[in-house]
Scaffold this active site. Sequence first.
Site, PDB file in Angstrom:
ATOM      1  N   SER A 267      10.689  14.333  -3.217  1.00  0.00           N
ATOM      2  CA  SER A 267       9.762  14.420  -2.083  1.00  0.00           C
ATOM      3  C   SER A 267       9.171  15.818  -1.974  1.00  0.00           C
ATOM      4  CB  SER A 267      10.469  14.057  -0.776  1.00  0.00           C
ATOM      5  OG  SER A 267      10.930  12.730  -0.791  1.00  0.00           O
TER       6      SER A 267
ATOM      7  N   PRO B 256       4.800   2.350   5.655  1.00  0.00           N
ATOM      8  CA  PRO B 256       5.629   1.221   5.221  1.00  0.00           C
ATOM      9  C   PRO B 256       5.917   0.254   6.369  1.00  0.00           C
ATOM     10  CG  PRO B 256       7.005   3.139   5.563  1.00  0.00           C
ATOM     11  CD  PRO B 256       5.580   3.596   5.758  1.00  0.00           C
TER      12      PRO B 256
ATOM     13  N   CYS C  45      -0.795  -8.805  -4.433  1.00  0.00           N
ATOM     14  CA  CYS C  45       0.454  -8.233  -4.962  1.00  0.00           C
ATOM     15  C   CYS C  45       0.211  -6.904  -5.664  1.00  0.00           C
ATOM     16  CB  CYS C  45       1.097  -9.191  -5.961  1.00  0.00           C
ATOM     17  SG  CYS C  45       1.772 -10.690  -5.231  1.00  0.00           S
TER      18      CYS C  45
ATOM     19  N   SER D 110      15.826  15.733   2.710  1.00  0.00           N
ATOM     20  CA  SER D 110      14.710  15.287   1.878  1.00  0.00           C
ATOM     21  C   SER D 110      15.068  15.416   0.402  1.00  0.00           C
ATOM     22  CB  SER D 110      13.456  16.114   2.179  1.00  0.00           C
ATOM     23  OG  SER D 110      13.042  15.937   3.516  1.00  0.00           O
TER      24      SER D 110
ATOM     25  N   ALA E 252       2.166  13.686   7.349  1.00  0.00           N
ATOM     26  CA  ALA E 252       3.500  13.266   6.902  1.00  0.00           C
ATOM     27  C   ALA E 252       4.574  13.860   7.797  1.00  0.00           C
ATOM     28  CB  ALA E 252       3.733  13.704   5.455  1.00  0.00           C
TER      29      ALA E 252
ATOM     30  N   LYS F 118       1.570  -6.679  12.281  1.00  0.00           N
ATOM     31  CA  LYS F 118       0.293  -6.255  11.699  1.00  0.00           C
ATOM     32  C   LYS F 118      -0.884  -6.851  12.476  1.00  0.00           C
ATOM     33  CE  LYS F 118       1.670  -5.285   6.952  1.00  0.00           C
ATOM     34  NZ  LYS F 118       1.179  -5.300   5.556  1.00  0.00           N
TER      35      LYS F 118
ATOM     36  N   GLY G 147       4.183   8.090   0.292  1.00  0.00           N
ATOM     37  CA  GLY G 147       4.933   6.867   0.026  1.00  0.00           C
ATOM     38  C   GLY G 147       4.445   6.162  -1.227  1.00  0.00           C
TER      39      GLY G 147
ATOM     40  N   PRO H 185       8.513  -0.561   8.181  1.00  0.00           N
ATOM     41  CA  PRO H 185       9.204  -0.168   9.410  1.00  0.00           C
ATOM     42  C   PRO H 185       8.329   0.608  10.393  1.00  0.00           C
ATOM     43  CG  PRO H 185      10.553   0.300   7.475  1.00  0.00           C
ATOM     44  CD  PRO H 185       9.186  -0.048   6.979  1.00  0.00           C
TER      45      PRO H 185
END
Length: 318
Positions: free
Chosen positions: A43, A83, A152, A39, A32, A131, A11, A85
Amino acid sequence: MEKIIIYGGTGYIGKFMVRASLSFSHPTFIYARPLTPDSTPSSVQLREEFRSMGVTIIEGEMEEHEKMVSVLKQVDIVISALPFPMISSQIHIINAIKAAGNIKRFLPSDFGCEEDRIKPLPPFESVLEKKRIIRRAIEAAALPYTYVSANCFGAYFVNYLLHPSPHPNRNDDIVIYGTGETKFVLNYEEDIAKYTIKVACDPRCCNRIVIYRPPKNIISQNELISLWEAKSGLSFKKVHMPDEQLVRLSQELPQPQNIPVSILHSIFVKGDLMSYEMRKDDIEASNLYPELEFTSIDGLLDLFISGRAPPPTLAEFE
């Protein structure tokens, strides 16, 4: 030399983690999802590139407990770069680490704000709560951890705020969120990854929060825009989006479109990244390793001038 496995290693930030791990000569693994007919060629190409560099890629799903346990028994350090989600699915990693019994350190997928110390607008708050649940599960399981607050992602937000990459539909208007005076922290992804690999293996950082807040990388939107205009020789029309508009959008937009505006409000209006003092037990990353140094914001912008910066992308929220 510790063996490191990275979940989400293909990612956005994960790619930087993999390359950083290799640069420090760690045997490096990626867990992964299997490739599918859908795909993208990029990727497939990325996995081929990583394999050619010596990375071991294990394809599997998060629910494959026995497979994950057998893989984790081969490594020492677990880094999750999953990520948004997939934040909640890290509970499967926690369960596998408990079963494996050999992991020296787990770094969950934080790498942004310090979620235990801020309370943003509800859409972003709901993400941070997921989280926090993962953090509390790690602590309840008594796993050795390091929590990383990297603030950031530098190239990501330069692309987002300044859209420096030329493209046919480029708009030379720059949106300023709030007054533009709020301070935030901008760190280049390559540096975030290098420091993360170092702290993952550093006994001083075990069961600690490490915050990436180098003083030279604290800046406001107005300062960033002025620096970019001076460096690029361009002049931009500034369009202000006030606090009230961001709040309204966070209430009116459907999920998950309401999450990005809530993040913008948190960083650039409320100033959540700089809203808390460092605690005695916190570690500020730039003080740790004399041989490493965070790229300055001026140096980061030079990457865009020279065409060597990462291309624009947008975070996934569903």
